[in-house]
Design a protein around this motif. Structure first.
Motif, PDB file in Angstrom:
ATOM      1  N   ASN A  78      -0.447 -19.683  -6.491  1.00  0.00           N
ATOM      2  CA  ASN A  78      -1.797 -19.859  -5.956  1.00  0.00           C
ATOM      3  C   ASN A  78      -1.856 -20.891  -4.830  1.00  0.00           C
ATOM      4  N   LEU A  79      -0.882 -21.769  -4.762  1.00  0.00           N
ATOM      5  CA  LEU A  79      -0.828 -22.763  -3.688  1.00  0.00           C
ATOM      6  C   LEU A  79      -0.159 -22.221  -2.422  1.00  0.00           C
ATOM      7  N   MET A  80       0.530 -21.100  -2.541  1.00  0.00           N
ATOM      8  CA  MET A  80       1.328 -20.565  -1.435  1.00  0.00           C
ATOM      9  C   MET A  80       0.485 -19.722  -0.484  1.00  0.00           C
ATOM     10  N   ASN A  81       1.002 -19.579   0.759  1.00  0.00           N
ATOM     11  CA  ASN A  81       0.324 -18.668   1.682  1.00  0.00           C
ATOM     12  C   ASN A  81       0.558 -17.234   1.205  1.00  0.00           C
ATOM     13  N   GLU A  82      -0.325 -16.353   1.597  1.00  0.00           N
ATOM     14  CA  GLU A  82      -0.347 -14.993   1.044  1.00  0.00           C
ATOM     15  C   GLU A  82       0.941 -14.206   1.286  1.00  0.00           C
ATOM     16  N   SER A  83       1.519 -14.303   2.480  1.00  0.00           N
ATOM     17  CA  SER A  83       2.726 -13.511   2.751  1.00  0.00           C
ATOM     18  C   SER A  83       3.917 -14.008   1.933  1.00  0.00           C
ATOM     19  N   ASN A  84       4.067 -15.326   1.809  1.00  0.00           N
ATOM     20  CA  ASN A  84       5.169 -15.864   1.003  1.00  0.00           C
ATOM     21  C   ASN A  84       4.965 -15.557  -0.478  1.00  0.00           C
ATOM     22  N   LYS A  85       3.723 -15.640  -0.926  1.00  0.00           N
ATOM     23  CA  LYS A  85       3.408 -15.302  -2.317  1.00  0.00           C
ATOM     24  C   LYS A  85       3.782 -13.845  -2.597  1.00  0.00           C
ATOM     25  N   ALA A  86       3.436 -12.953  -1.669  1.00  0.00           N
ATOM     26  CA  ALA A  86       3.739 -11.527  -1.844  1.00  0.00           C
ATOM     27  C   ALA A  86       5.242 -11.288  -1.929  1.00  0.00           C
ATOM     28  N   ILE A  87       6.006 -11.998  -1.110  1.00  0.00           N
ATOM     29  CA  ILE A  87       7.464 -11.848  -1.150  1.00  0.00           C
ATOM     30  C   ILE A  87       8.008 -12.289  -2.498  1.00  0.00           C
ATOM     31  N   ILE A  88       7.584 -13.434  -2.984  1.00  0.00           N
ATOM     32  CA  ILE A  88       8.080 -13.941  -4.275  1.00  0.00           C
ATOM     33  C   ILE A  88       7.713 -12.971  -5.394  1.00  0.00           C
ATOM     34  N   LYS A  89       6.469 -12.517  -5.415  1.00  0.00           N
ATOM     35  CA  LYS A  89       6.048 -11.582  -6.463  1.00  0.00           C
ATOM     36  C   LYS A  89       6.836 -10.285  -6.393  1.00  0.00           C
ATOM     37  N   GLN A  90       6.960  -9.726  -5.200  1.00  0.00           N
ATOM     38  CA  GLN A  90       7.614  -8.432  -5.024  1.00  0.00           C
ATOM     39  C   GLN A  90       9.098  -8.506  -5.357  1.00  0.00           C
ATOM     40  N   LYS A  91       9.764  -9.526  -4.876  1.00  0.00           N
ATOM     41  CA  LYS A  91      11.225  -9.602  -5.028  1.00  0.00           C
ATOM     42  C   LYS A  91      11.657 -10.138  -6.393  1.00  0.00           C
ATOM     43  N   TYR A  92      10.886 -11.065  -6.979  1.00  0.00           N
ATOM     44  CA  TYR A  92      11.377 -11.771  -8.161  1.00  0.00           C
ATOM     45  C   TYR A  92      10.547 -11.612  -9.427  1.00  0.00           C
TER      46      TYR A  92
END
Length: 139
Positions: A78-92
């Motif tokens: 929730n503290l991360m910017n949206e694009s980085n958050k999406a990468i973390i969620k999608q990949k990991y």
């Protein structure tokens, strides 16, 4: 004067290692939600003699710890910017491990953009998770 710096490669490795474990945490957390919704579930069931099963108690504690850890992961996301958050969620953090190709195609990125953004997303997560707990600080 103390100058704080961090090892980017080690920080990225710390996050990758943690997030591999994060998928297991997510699965335990998700299973605890379905168990909690059952009206017959008790954290420490008693038996005819009034005793408790140590194995059931340990399993309940693991689920509780997984719930707390998942909340920490969500707080960092929730503290991360949206694009980085999406990468973390999608990949990991998806239940199944997607290929990198599936990740960047799902996100509408080119492979070069995706591979350029992943390290930045890992580093941002490191700083957001528990106040930088995963950052490999150098002094």
């Amino acid at each position: 004067m103390l100058q704080l710096d961090y090892d980017k490669k080690q920080t990225q490795k710390n996050v990758r290692d943690f997030l591999r474990y994060g998928r297991k945490i997510r699965n335990m957390y998700q299973s605890s939600l379905s168990i909690r919704s059952s009206s017959n579930y008790s954290l420490a069931p008693s038996y005819g003699n009034g005793g408790h099963s140590d194995r059931v108690e340990r399993a309940a504690m693991i689920r509780i710890e997984a719930q707390e850890e998942w909340k920490e992961i969500e707080a960092a996301l929730n503290l991360m910017n949206e694009s980085n958050k999406a990468i973390i969620k999608q990949k990991y953090l998806l239940p199944d491990i997607p290929s990198d190709i599936a990740c960047y195609m799902e996100m509408g990125l080119s492979s070069s953009a995706y591979y350029r953004l992943v390290p930045k997303a890992l580093e941002e997560f490191a700083f957001c998770y528990r106040g930088g707990e995963l950052v490999a600080w150098t002094y």
